[in-house]
Design a protein around this motif. Sequence first.
Motif, PDB file in Angstrom:
ATOM      1  N   MET A   1       0.840  -1.203   0.000  1.00 10.75           N
ATOM      2  CA  MET A   1       0.000   0.000   0.000  1.00 10.75           C
ATOM      3  C   MET A   1       0.875   1.253   0.000  1.00 10.75           C
ATOM      4  O   MET A   1       1.906   1.305   0.681  1.00 10.75           O
ATOM      5  N   ILE A   2       0.455   2.255  -0.738  1.00  9.00           N
ATOM      6  CA  ILE A   2       1.191   3.518  -0.802  1.00  9.00           C
ATOM      7  C   ILE A   2       1.046   4.274   0.518  1.00  9.00           C
ATOM      8  O   ILE A   2      -0.042   4.376   1.080  1.00  9.00           O
ATOM      9  N   THR A   3       2.161   4.793   1.003  1.00 10.34           N
ATOM     10  CA  THR A   3       2.155   5.700   2.149  1.00 10.34           C
ATOM     11  C   THR A   3       2.533   7.089   1.663  1.00 10.34           C
ATOM     12  O   THR A   3       3.551   7.263   0.987  1.00 10.34           O
ATOM     13  N   VAL A   4       1.695   8.058   1.977  1.00  7.74           N
ATOM     14  CA  VAL A   4       2.004   9.452   1.677  1.00  7.74           C
ATOM     15  C   VAL A   4       2.668  10.045   2.901  1.00  7.74           C
ATOM     16  O   VAL A   4       2.063  10.114   3.976  1.00  7.74           O
ATOM     17  N   HIS A   5       3.921  10.456   2.745  1.00  6.35           N
ATOM     18  CA  HIS A   5       4.638  11.111   3.838  1.00  6.35           C
ATOM     19  C   HIS A   5       4.294  12.594   3.729  1.00  6.35           C
ATOM     20  O   HIS A   5       4.862  13.328   2.917  1.00  6.35           O
ATOM     21  N   HIS A   6       3.358  12.981   4.553  1.00  2.00           N
ATOM     22  CA  HIS A   6       2.655  14.243   4.363  1.00  2.00           C
ATOM     23  C   HIS A   6       3.196  15.335   5.274  1.00  2.00           C
ATOM     24  O   HIS A   6       2.958  15.338   6.475  1.00  2.00           O
ATOM     25  N   LEU A   7       3.942  16.255   4.666  1.00  2.00           N
ATOM     26  CA  LEU A   7       4.456  17.411   5.393  1.00  2.00           C
ATOM     27  C   LEU A   7       3.371  18.482   5.428  1.00  2.00           C
ATOM     28  O   LEU A   7       2.776  18.800   4.396  1.00  2.00           O
ATOM     29  N   GLU A   8       3.124  19.035   6.620  1.00  2.00           N
ATOM     30  CA  GLU A   8       2.031  19.998   6.737  1.00  2.00           C
ATOM     31  C   GLU A   8       2.235  21.203   5.812  1.00  2.00           C
ATOM     32  O   GLU A   8       3.354  21.629   5.550  1.00  2.00           O
ATOM     33  N   ASN A   9       1.109  21.716   5.321  1.00  2.00           N
ATOM     34  CA  ASN A   9       1.098  22.908   4.469  1.00  2.00           C
ATOM     35  C   ASN A   9       2.067  22.785   3.298  1.00  2.00           C
ATOM     36  O   ASN A   9       2.842  23.692   3.012  1.00  2.00           O
ATOM     37  N   SER A  10       1.997  21.649   2.619  1.00  2.00           N
ATOM     38  CA  SER A  10       2.939  21.398   1.534  1.00  2.00           C
ATOM     39  C   SER A  10       2.223  20.883   0.290  1.00  2.00           C
ATOM     40  O   SER A  10       1.010  20.666   0.278  1.00  2.00           O
ATOM     41  N   LEU A  19      -5.273  10.663  -4.934  1.00  2.00           N
ATOM     42  CA  LEU A  19      -5.655   9.341  -4.430  1.00  2.00           C
ATOM     43  C   LEU A  19      -7.139   9.275  -4.095  1.00  2.00           C
ATOM     44  O   LEU A  19      -7.792   8.247  -4.304  1.00  2.00           O
ATOM     45  N   GLU A  20      -7.682  10.379  -3.596  1.00  2.00           N
ATOM     46  CA  GLU A  20      -9.118  10.402  -3.304  1.00  2.00           C
ATOM     47  C   GLU A  20      -9.943  10.386  -4.582  1.00  2.00           C
ATOM     48  O   GLU A  20     -10.988   9.736  -4.651  1.00  2.00           O
ATOM     49  N   GLU A  21      -9.491  11.088  -5.617  1.00  2.00           N
ATOM     50  CA  GLU A  21     -10.205  11.039  -6.899  1.00  2.00           C
ATOM     51  C   GLU A  21     -10.199   9.627  -7.472  1.00  2.00           C
ATOM     52  O   GLU A  21     -11.154   9.201  -8.130  1.00  2.00           O
ATOM     53  N   LEU A  22      -9.131   8.886  -7.222  1.00  2.00           N
ATOM     54  CA  LEU A  22      -9.008   7.508  -7.713  1.00  2.00           C
ATOM     55  C   LEU A  22      -9.700   6.503  -6.807  1.00  2.00           C
ATOM     56  O   LEU A  22      -9.774   5.322  -7.138  1.00  2.00           O
ATOM     57  N   ASP A  23     -10.167   6.978  -5.636  1.00  2.00           N
ATOM     58  CA  ASP A  23     -10.767   6.094  -4.637  1.00  2.00           C
ATOM     59  C   ASP A  23      -9.798   4.964  -4.270  1.00  2.00           C
ATOM     60  O   ASP A  23     -10.184   3.802  -4.121  1.00  2.00           O
ATOM     61  N   ALA A  24      -8.527   5.320  -4.126  1.00  2.00           N
ATOM     62  CA  ALA A  24      -7.481   4.343  -3.845  1.00  2.00           C
ATOM     63  C   ALA A  24      -7.245   4.216  -2.344  1.00  2.00           C
ATOM     64  O   ALA A  24      -7.458   5.159  -1.583  1.00  2.00           O
ATOM     65  N   GLU A  25      -6.782   3.062  -1.933  1.00  2.00           N
ATOM     66  CA  GLU A  25      -6.393   2.857  -0.545  1.00  2.00           C
ATOM     67  C   GLU A  25      -4.971   3.387  -0.347  1.00  2.00           C
ATOM     68  O   GLU A  25      -4.097   3.177  -1.191  1.00  2.00           O
ATOM     69  N   TYR A  26      -4.740   4.044   0.770  1.00  2.00           N
ATOM     70  CA  TYR A  26      -3.407   4.554   1.066  1.00  2.00           C
ATOM     71  C   TYR A  26      -3.315   4.853   2.558  1.00  2.00           C
ATOM     72  O   TYR A  26      -4.318   4.884   3.272  1.00  2.00           O
ATOM     73  N   THR A  55       6.615  13.205  -0.860  1.00  2.00           N
ATOM     74  CA  THR A  55       7.331  11.938  -0.942  1.00  2.00           C
ATOM     75  C   THR A  55       6.364  10.823  -0.585  1.00  2.00           C
ATOM     76  O   THR A  55       5.575  10.968   0.346  1.00  2.00           O
ATOM     77  N   ILE A  56       6.414   9.744  -1.354  1.00  2.00           N
ATOM     78  CA  ILE A  56       5.626   8.560  -1.021  1.00  2.00           C
ATOM     79  C   ILE A  56       6.561   7.373  -0.861  1.00  2.00           C
ATOM     80  O   ILE A  56       7.711   7.401  -1.314  1.00  2.00           O
ATOM     81  N   SER A  57       6.054   6.334  -0.218  1.00  2.00           N
ATOM     82  CA  SER A  57       6.753   5.055  -0.204  1.00  2.00           C
ATOM     83  C   SER A  57       5.755   3.967  -0.555  1.00  2.00           C
ATOM     84  O   SER A  57       4.551   4.095  -0.308  1.00  2.00           O
ATOM     85  N   ASP A  58       6.283   2.913  -1.172  1.00  2.00           N
ATOM     86  CA  ASP A  58       5.454   1.772  -1.571  1.00  2.00           C
ATOM     87  C   ASP A  58       6.354   0.556  -1.514  1.00  2.00           C
ATOM     88  O   ASP A  58       7.152   0.325  -2.420  1.00  2.00           O
ATOM     89  N   GLY A  59       6.260  -0.204  -0.424  1.00  2.67           N
ATOM     90  CA  GLY A  59       7.208  -1.285  -0.224  1.00  2.67           C
ATOM     91  C   GLY A  59       8.594  -0.707  -0.007  1.00  2.67           C
ATOM     92  O   GLY A  59       8.795   0.173   0.824  1.00  2.67           O
ATOM     93  N   ASP A  60       9.564  -1.166  -0.802  1.00  5.42           N
ATOM     94  CA  ASP A  60      10.938  -0.681  -0.676  1.00  5.42           C
ATOM     95  C   ASP A  60      11.170   0.623  -1.437  1.00  5.42           C
ATOM     96  O   ASP A  60      12.217   1.248  -1.289  1.00  5.42           O
ATOM     97  N   LEU A  61      10.210   1.026  -2.238  1.00  8.38           N
ATOM     98  CA  LEU A  61      10.368   2.236  -3.036  1.00  8.38           C
ATOM     99  C   LEU A  61      10.085   3.482  -2.199  1.00  8.38           C
ATOM    100  O   LEU A  61       9.088   3.556  -1.492  1.00  8.38           O
ATOM    101  N   VAL A  62      10.969   4.474  -2.306  1.00  9.16           N
ATOM    102  CA  VAL A  62      10.721   5.804  -1.752  1.00  9.16           C
ATOM    103  C   VAL A  62      10.859   6.782  -2.910  1.00  9.16           C
ATOM    104  O   VAL A  62      11.910   6.842  -3.558  1.00  9.16           O
ATOM    105  N   LEU A  63       9.793   7.530  -3.180  1.00  2.90           N
ATOM    106  CA  LEU A  63       9.753   8.360  -4.385  1.00  2.90           C
ATOM    107  C   LEU A  63       9.323   9.788  -4.056  1.00  2.90           C
ATOM    108  O   LEU A  63       8.211  10.012  -3.585  1.00  2.90           O
TER     109      LEU A  63
END
Length: 223
Positions: A1-10, A19-26, A55-63
């Motif tokens: 599952m994708i993790t959004v590393h969410h910095l405030e006010n960014s 992701l919400e438009e896609l109705d995706a799990e995250y 920045t997101i991560s998905d498994g071993d990927l950090v992007l």
Amino acid sequence: MITVHHLENSQSIRILWLLEELDAEYHIEHYNRVGPQTLAPEEYRKLHTIGTSPTISDGDLVLPETGAIMDYILDKHPGSTLRPAPGHPQRERYLYWLHATQASYMPLLLEALIFKRMISKVPFFIRPIISLVVNKVRDGYLWQRYGRHMEFMEAELSRSTWLSGEQLTAADIVMGYCLQVAEVRTGIDPKYAHIHGFLKRMRERPAYQRALEKNGPFNPLAE
């Protein structure tokens, strides 16, 4: 599952909206800004060498990087209408706005922030001199370029509901953040009625409202 590393006010609010438009799990990991320069905390900057948001991560990927993240997520949803396929009537306008947002609009808004801080962060006794220099550069360079881009956007939105046509795309999502920043950092002249209409339609979308709820208070950096 994708993790959004969410910095405030960014800029990462864009990724939540996508992701919400896609109705995706995250999953979301929240990070607060720190210090007088409102920078990302150390644990955020350790995620990737670049250390920027989003920045997101998905498994071993950090992007990192908005464009790369948008394409990565859209690749996982190949049937989505948020990325017009080659040959689609909205394709060329979509490509322009998707790339112009980061290549043209965001640098101008960053420059506006830097110019503001050049004035606000210096000792008060030299502020009048710095203001004179900064305003001269800003008037002769920044505002002229910024005005041309805003005029073009207004003209484009006068002929369609969204930037590339009648269908919302990822280009609108990335530009939406820019315009929210512009509201607080430079102001958006009332004469840009179609741009104001774009922001109103954006804020009325259920997916954007859900993203905002998950984001928490959203106050783009003004200075």
